[in-house]
Design a protein around this motif. Structure first.
Motif, PDB file in Angstrom:
ATOM      1  N   UNK A 109      28.123   5.100  28.492  1.00  0.00           N
ATOM      2  CA  UNK A 109      28.997   6.262  27.958  1.00  0.00           C
ATOM      3  C   UNK A 109      28.255   7.724  28.162  1.00  0.00           C
ATOM      4  N   UNK A 110      29.114   8.516  28.868  1.00  0.00           N
ATOM      5  CA  UNK A 110      28.521   9.717  29.378  1.00  0.00           C
ATOM      6  C   UNK A 110      27.817  10.640  28.375  1.00  0.00           C
ATOM      7  N   UNK A 111      26.765  10.795  28.390  1.00  0.00           N
ATOM      8  CA  UNK A 111      25.775  11.759  27.401  1.00  0.00           C
ATOM      9  C   UNK A 111      25.838  13.235  27.973  1.00  0.00           C
ATOM     10  N   UNK A 112      25.722  14.170  26.744  1.00  0.00           N
ATOM     11  CA  UNK A 112      25.688  15.587  27.138  1.00  0.00           C
ATOM     12  C   UNK A 112      24.609  16.223  26.035  1.00  0.00           C
ATOM     13  N   UNK A 113      24.175  17.150  26.213  1.00  0.00           N
ATOM     14  CA  UNK A 113      23.143  17.654  25.221  1.00  0.00           C
ATOM     15  C   UNK A 113      23.156  19.328  25.428  1.00  0.00           C
ATOM     16  N   UNK A 114      22.887  19.800  24.240  1.00  0.00           N
ATOM     17  CA  UNK A 114      22.726  21.406  24.109  1.00  0.00           C
ATOM     18  C   UNK A 114      21.899  21.617  22.743  1.00  0.00           C
ATOM     19  N   UNK A 115      21.203  22.657  23.102  1.00  0.00           N
ATOM     20  CA  UNK A 115      20.090  23.015  22.068  1.00  0.00           C
ATOM     21  C   UNK A 115      20.212  24.271  21.607  1.00  0.00           C
ATOM     22  N   UNK A 116      20.311  24.723  20.151  1.00  0.00           N
ATOM     23  CA  UNK A 116      20.566  25.759  19.798  1.00  0.00           C
ATOM     24  C   UNK A 116      19.295  26.975  20.177  1.00  0.00           C
ATOM     25  N   UNK A 117      19.728  28.339  20.158  1.00  0.00           N
ATOM     26  CA  UNK A 117      18.845  29.260  20.771  1.00  0.00           C
ATOM     27  C   UNK A 117      17.617  29.349  20.292  1.00  0.00           C
ATOM     28  N   UNK A 118      17.522  28.884  18.777  1.00  0.00           N
ATOM     29  CA  UNK A 118      16.243  29.048  18.072  1.00  0.00           C
ATOM     30  C   UNK A 118      15.574  27.874  18.019  1.00  0.00           C
ATOM     31  N   UNK A 119      16.304  26.595  18.508  1.00  0.00           N
ATOM     32  CA  UNK A 119      15.407  25.332  18.856  1.00  0.00           C
ATOM     33  C   UNK A 119      15.596  24.474  17.415  1.00  0.00           C
ATOM     34  N   UNK A 120      16.271  24.796  16.524  1.00  0.00           N
ATOM     35  CA  UNK A 120      16.370  24.371  15.352  1.00  0.00           C
ATOM     36  C   UNK A 120      17.158  22.854  15.194  1.00  0.00           C
ATOM     37  N   UNK A 121      17.931  22.957  16.038  1.00  0.00           N
ATOM     38  CA  UNK A 121      18.974  21.649  16.140  1.00  0.00           C
ATOM     39  C   UNK A 121      19.511  21.714  17.426  1.00  0.00           C
TER      40      UNK A 121
ATOM     41  N   UNK B 288      11.074  26.636  21.437  1.00  0.00           N
ATOM     42  CA  UNK B 288       9.932  26.304  22.420  1.00  0.00           C
ATOM     43  C   UNK B 288      10.205  24.926  22.970  1.00  0.00           C
ATOM     44  N   UNK B 289      11.671  24.392  22.794  1.00  0.00           N
ATOM     45  CA  UNK B 289      12.091  23.136  23.104  1.00  0.00           C
ATOM     46  C   UNK B 289      12.686  23.167  24.645  1.00  0.00           C
ATOM     47  N   UNK B 290      12.415  22.332  25.427  1.00  0.00           N
ATOM     48  CA  UNK B 290      13.593  21.853  26.573  1.00  0.00           C
ATOM     49  C   UNK B 290      14.112  20.669  26.285  1.00  0.00           C
ATOM     50  N   UNK B 291      15.399  20.392  26.736  1.00  0.00           N
ATOM     51  CA  UNK B 291      16.007  19.065  26.611  1.00  0.00           C
ATOM     52  C   UNK B 291      16.790  18.678  27.638  1.00  0.00           C
ATOM     53  N   UNK B 292      17.070  17.553  27.840  1.00  0.00           N
ATOM     54  CA  UNK B 292      18.007  17.155  29.226  1.00  0.00           C
ATOM     55  C   UNK B 292      18.210  15.723  28.925  1.00  0.00           C
ATOM     56  N   UNK B 293      19.110  14.941  29.409  1.00  0.00           N
ATOM     57  CA  UNK B 293      19.635  13.655  29.161  1.00  0.00           C
ATOM     58  C   UNK B 293      19.726  13.002  30.772  1.00  0.00           C
ATOM     59  N   UNK B 294      19.403  11.704  30.919  1.00  0.00           N
ATOM     60  CA  UNK B 294      19.882  10.851  31.714  1.00  0.00           C
ATOM     61  C   UNK B 294      21.148  10.179  31.502  1.00  0.00           C
ATOM     62  N   UNK B 295      21.318   8.948  32.078  1.00  0.00           N
ATOM     63  CA  UNK B 295      22.353   8.244  31.552  1.00  0.00           C
ATOM     64  C   UNK B 295      22.469   7.388  30.213  1.00  0.00           C
ATOM     65  N   UNK B 296      21.245   7.159  29.946  1.00  0.00           N
ATOM     66  CA  UNK B 296      20.913   6.414  28.632  1.00  0.00           C
ATOM     67  C   UNK B 296      20.338   7.087  27.583  1.00  0.00           C
ATOM     68  N   UNK B 297      19.601   8.077  27.719  1.00  0.00           N
ATOM     69  CA  UNK B 297      18.801   8.888  26.644  1.00  0.00           C
ATOM     70  C   UNK B 297      18.625  10.218  26.625  1.00  0.00           C
ATOM     71  N   UNK B 298      18.261  10.781  25.708  1.00  0.00           N
ATOM     72  CA  UNK B 298      18.042  12.384  25.687  1.00  0.00           C
ATOM     73  C   UNK B 298      16.529  12.599  25.576  1.00  0.00           C
ATOM     74  N   UNK B 299      16.129  13.499  26.259  1.00  0.00           N
ATOM     75  CA  UNK B 299      14.347  13.663  26.344  1.00  0.00           C
ATOM     76  C   UNK B 299      14.488  15.322  26.004  1.00  0.00           C
ATOM     77  N   UNK B 300      13.335  15.451  24.888  1.00  0.00           N
ATOM     78  CA  UNK B 300      12.963  16.479  24.403  1.00  0.00           C
ATOM     79  C   UNK B 300      11.581  16.838  24.563  1.00  0.00           C
ATOM     80  N   UNK B 301      11.139  18.105  25.401  1.00  0.00           N
ATOM     81  CA  UNK B 301       9.783  18.518  25.210  1.00  0.00           C
ATOM     82  C   UNK B 301       9.552  19.652  24.657  1.00  0.00           C
ATOM     83  N   UNK B 302       8.442  19.736  24.089  1.00  0.00           N
ATOM     84  CA  UNK B 302       7.804  21.130  23.395  1.00  0.00           C
ATOM     85  C   UNK B 302       6.768  21.698  24.330  1.00  0.00           C
TER      86      UNK B 302
END
Length: 299
Positions: free
Chosen positions: A131-143, A47-61
């Protein structure tokens, strides 16, 4: 665009993520970045959506629609924040911007030229992220996996505590979860490395550097066994994801910019002349069809 929780689709839109309800396209919702910075690397899981900008990661439920969670890299650790990072630039940058006009008027003087050069350098550096950020979330949303420089931080989304940290020799250039293989694919120094998401140990599979460097875009098949790439030579290639061995290739009359697996045997490529659809038939299926054809002829 990416599916979410079997009921929604998401799309990246500058500093927001647009969420549509499947079957009711008029019902949509915007997930905004309070920092009003451009977001990238939108990823969905559970149920999670995540993304990042240049400085931080944002996670929505999207189940609770609670305010987002913010994560930042601090002293080589992934830290949880209850508020977004401030967007106001540092004092030295604000001062440099205020002084830029007056000094530009006297830059014909030697001192003015030196100061103008210093300001230009400071402003140029200010536009680059720490520092360039990157983000990826598991299919289940657990990590969630967050990449910064040459490290990938794996964090539980249930407790927001660290699970592990993966260290690489070079900076991380990309991340992708391959659920059916229990793999996290990490692109670093032009190579793809696989990590087992059950024990967080490296796997034997490896994709050679020249395959990645020559590709404009790539995607793994649903079971993770194949990697499809498109290149500037207008060529679509399918490789074995473990060894990098070329399985098949086809040249298209036009530029290719993207590729995606729609199923285990259906592949789509985007190019200058539109969208191309391909049915991929594996070597095993070809051999099986050949045997059946020979059996019919021998009857």
């Amino acid at each position: 665009m990416a599916p979410l929780a079997d009921s929604f689709l998401t799309a990246e839109l500058y500093d927001q993520v647009l969420v549509w309800e499947v079957g009711n396209w008029k019902a949509s919702r915007m997930l905004g970045n309070p920092s009003e910075s451009v977001i990238r690397n939108v990823s969905t899981g559970g149920n999670l959506v995540c993304a990042n900008d240049d400085r931080q990661v944002i996670v929505w439920n999207v189940r609770t629609w609670d305010p987002p969670v913010y994560l930042e890299i601090s002293e080589s650790r992934l830290c949880l924040r209850d508020k977004p990072l401030p967007t106001r630039p540092p004092l030295r940058i604000r001062l440099a911007r205020k002084l830029r006009g007056p000094i530009s008027r006297i830059r014909r003087w030697p001192l003015g030229q030196q100061l103008n050069g210093w300001l230009n350098r400071r402003l140029t550096l200010a536009r680059k992220p720490a520092g360039e950020l990157g983000v990826e979330i598991s299919a289940s949303g657990d990590w969630i996996a967050v990449a910064a420089r040459n490290e990938v931080h794996i964090t539980s989304t249930l407790t927001w505590k660290s699970i592990t940290k993966l260290s690489l020799d070079d900076s991380v250039q990309g991340l992708l979860v391959i659920p059916k293989r229990h793999w996290l694919a990490i692109v670093s120094n032009g190579r793809v490395q696989y990590w087992n998401t059950e024990n967080w140990l490296p796997e034997q599979g490896n994709i050679d550097k020249h395959i990645i460097e020559s590709a404009n875009d790539g995607d793994w098949s649903p079971d993770g066994s194949l990697l499809a790439t498109v290149s500037e030579e207008r060529t679509l290639r399918v490789h074995d994801s473990g060894t990098g061995v070329l399985r098949t290739e086809i040249r298209i009359d036009g530029e290719l910019t993207g590729v995606a697996w729609l199923s285990s045997d259906l592949l789509a490529a985007v190019g200058a002349h539109g969208v191309y659809w391909f049915n991929y038939v594996s070597d095993d299926k070809v051999a099986e069809a050949t045997q059946k054809a020979e059996a019919v002829r021998n009857e």
